[in-house]
Design an enzyme around this catalytic site. Structure first.
Site, PDB file in Angstrom:
ATOM      1  N   ASN A 176     -68.396  21.432 -64.805  1.00  0.00           N
ATOM      2  CA  ASN A 176     -67.222  21.262 -63.963  1.00  0.00           C
ATOM      3  C   ASN A 176     -66.405  20.091 -64.517  1.00  0.00           C
ATOM      4  O   ASN A 176     -66.799  19.448 -65.494  1.00  0.00           O
ATOM      5  CB  ASN A 176     -67.609  21.063 -62.489  1.00  0.00           C
ATOM      6  CG  ASN A 176     -68.452  19.812 -62.257  1.00  0.00           C
ATOM      7  OD1 ASN A 176     -68.265  18.775 -62.911  1.00  0.00           O
ATOM      8  ND2 ASN A 176     -69.399  19.901 -61.326  1.00  0.00           N
ATOM      9  N   GLU A 236     -68.285  16.730 -64.682  1.00  0.00           N
ATOM     10  CA  GLU A 236     -69.352  16.732 -65.688  1.00  0.00           C
ATOM     11  C   GLU A 236     -68.776  16.637 -67.097  1.00  0.00           C
ATOM     12  O   GLU A 236     -69.352  15.966 -67.967  1.00  0.00           O
ATOM     13  CB  GLU A 236     -70.182  18.012 -65.549  1.00  0.00           C
ATOM     14  CG  GLU A 236     -71.039  18.037 -64.284  1.00  0.00           C
ATOM     15  CD  GLU A 236     -71.630  19.402 -63.985  1.00  0.00           C
ATOM     16  OE1 GLU A 236     -72.620  19.471 -63.238  1.00  0.00           O
ATOM     17  OE2 GLU A 236     -71.079  20.414 -64.489  1.00  0.00           O
ATOM     18  N   ASP A 247     -73.077  28.347 -59.765  1.00  0.00           N
ATOM     19  CA  ASP A 247     -74.091  29.365 -60.057  1.00  0.00           C
ATOM     20  C   ASP A 247     -73.460  30.749 -60.090  1.00  0.00           C
ATOM     21  O   ASP A 247     -73.833  31.601 -60.909  1.00  0.00           O
ATOM     22  CB  ASP A 247     -75.196  29.338 -58.999  1.00  0.00           C
ATOM     23  CG  ASP A 247     -75.996  28.041 -59.034  1.00  0.00           C
ATOM     24  OD1 ASP A 247     -76.107  27.459 -60.118  1.00  0.00           O
ATOM     25  OD2 ASP A 247     -76.489  27.628 -57.980  1.00  0.00           O
TER      26      ASP A 247
END
Length: 333
Positions: A45, A48, A119
């Site tokens: 993301n 990150e 996910d």
């Protein structure tokens, strides 16, 4: 480490997968992306990405620059950056997938819960690539899936029907979009409850819709915030009414019901009674016509047991599908 993938385990798995000519897709954690060196696709993301590169990632240009740094440093095939309300950005390695950067706008209109969104993106891309899609199409599908899942309450699943409806949303009328599977309806009911709505439920065959049906549905809607209508399938109607019924198919009956302002969702069920739907949806209000009494309403005991209520709607006299069909059969020609 990331779960069991501590130390050099991730690198060993990537090497084995590469030797087996399998695609490697990584949803990373931590700041040491070197452990994923050589992966085909990595899906950080925005935060990150910034943490792993030490670069700013606010603008499109900054995201692209940081993604290219990862590709250069760790030989990734591509970087897909999820950017919350800004959607996602796909940056392929030079010479791969056309080499062009792709920006995909966020699909969702309202965010209720971002749990599991990352996910969902990773799983959808993996499934799409495994089915033979290219990266751009796989990412577009993942973007749609992410938009669906963050619009649901809690950690939720994205069903095939959700994706089909979303992909064709420009072509679907609002009426068609009200016809839901049981799983879709359950998710929608959770969302409506989260918004503070009481859920109403009624059911029937609704073959040759007449003013009595319309009155029942209006009364049902007035008793709740959102009304779910259980509709007997064609096979179910035949078991109840006999050969020659229904006159209209379940698809036609569902479309007519869904076009009514008083109806918020239509769910077709194959059983003779809607008891299983009632147990699954747990409506706050269960409505049937006053030709029943509360003791004979299917599911009344279930609803009352958890604190819901049962309402008997006033009937409009002189209206009956069976009587209409009988009159039509008597007419010559």
């Amino acid at each position: 480490g990331k779960g069991v993938l501590s130390g050099g385990i991730a690198a060993k798995i990537i090497k084995i997968a590469r030797n087996a000519k399998k695609a490697i897709i990584v949803d990373p954690k931590g700041t040491n992306f070197g452990r994923y060196r050589g992966a085909d696709l990595i899906t950080p993301n925005q935060g990150e990405l910034a943490a792993a590169t030490g670069l700013k990632t606010e603008t499109d240009a900054e995201v692209i620059k940081a993604a290219r740094r990862l590709i250069k440093d760790h030989r990734f095939g591509a970087v897909l950056v999820t950017r919350s309300a800004k959607g996602m950005t796909i940056v392929p390695a030079p010479g791969k997938d056309g080499g062009g950067v792709i920006h995909l706008a966020a699909e969702t209109q309202e965010v209720f819960d971002v749990s599991g969104a990352g996910d969902t993106v990773t799983a959808t891309i993996a499934a799409a690539l495994g089915a033979g899609a290219d990266l751009s199409d796989a990412a577009a599908l993942a973007n749609v899936a992410a938009g669906i899942v963050v619009g649901k309450v809690g950690t939720a699943a994205v069903f095939n029907a959700d994706l089909v409806a979303a992909l064709h949303h420009q072509d679907l009328s609002s009426a068609e979009a009200k016809v839901l599977s049981q799983d879709q309806a359950k998710d929608m009911i959770s969302l409506w409850r989260h918004q503070g709505h009481k859920i109403g439920f009624t059911n029937g065959c609704f073959d040759l819709l007449h003013p009595g049906h319309v009155s029942l549905l209006k009364q049902s809607r007035k008793a709740c915030g959102r009304l779910v209508v259980g509709l007997n399938s064609d096979a179910s109607v035949t078991k109840i009414k006999g050969a020659g019924r229904p006159v209209q198919s379940e698809a036609a009956r569902a479309a007519v019901l869904a076009s009514l302002e008083s109806v918020d969702a239509v769910v077709i069920f194959v059983e003779k009674t809607p008891l299983q739907l009632i147990k699954t949806f747990k409506p706050d209000v269960l409505v049937k016509g006053a030709d029943y009494n509360i003791d004979t309403v299917v599911g009344a005991d279930v609803v009352k047991k958890y604190g819901g209520r049962v309402k008997l709607a006033k009937l409009e006299p002189g209206h009956s599908t069976s009587a209409t069909i009988a009159r039509m059969a008597k007419k010559p020609g």
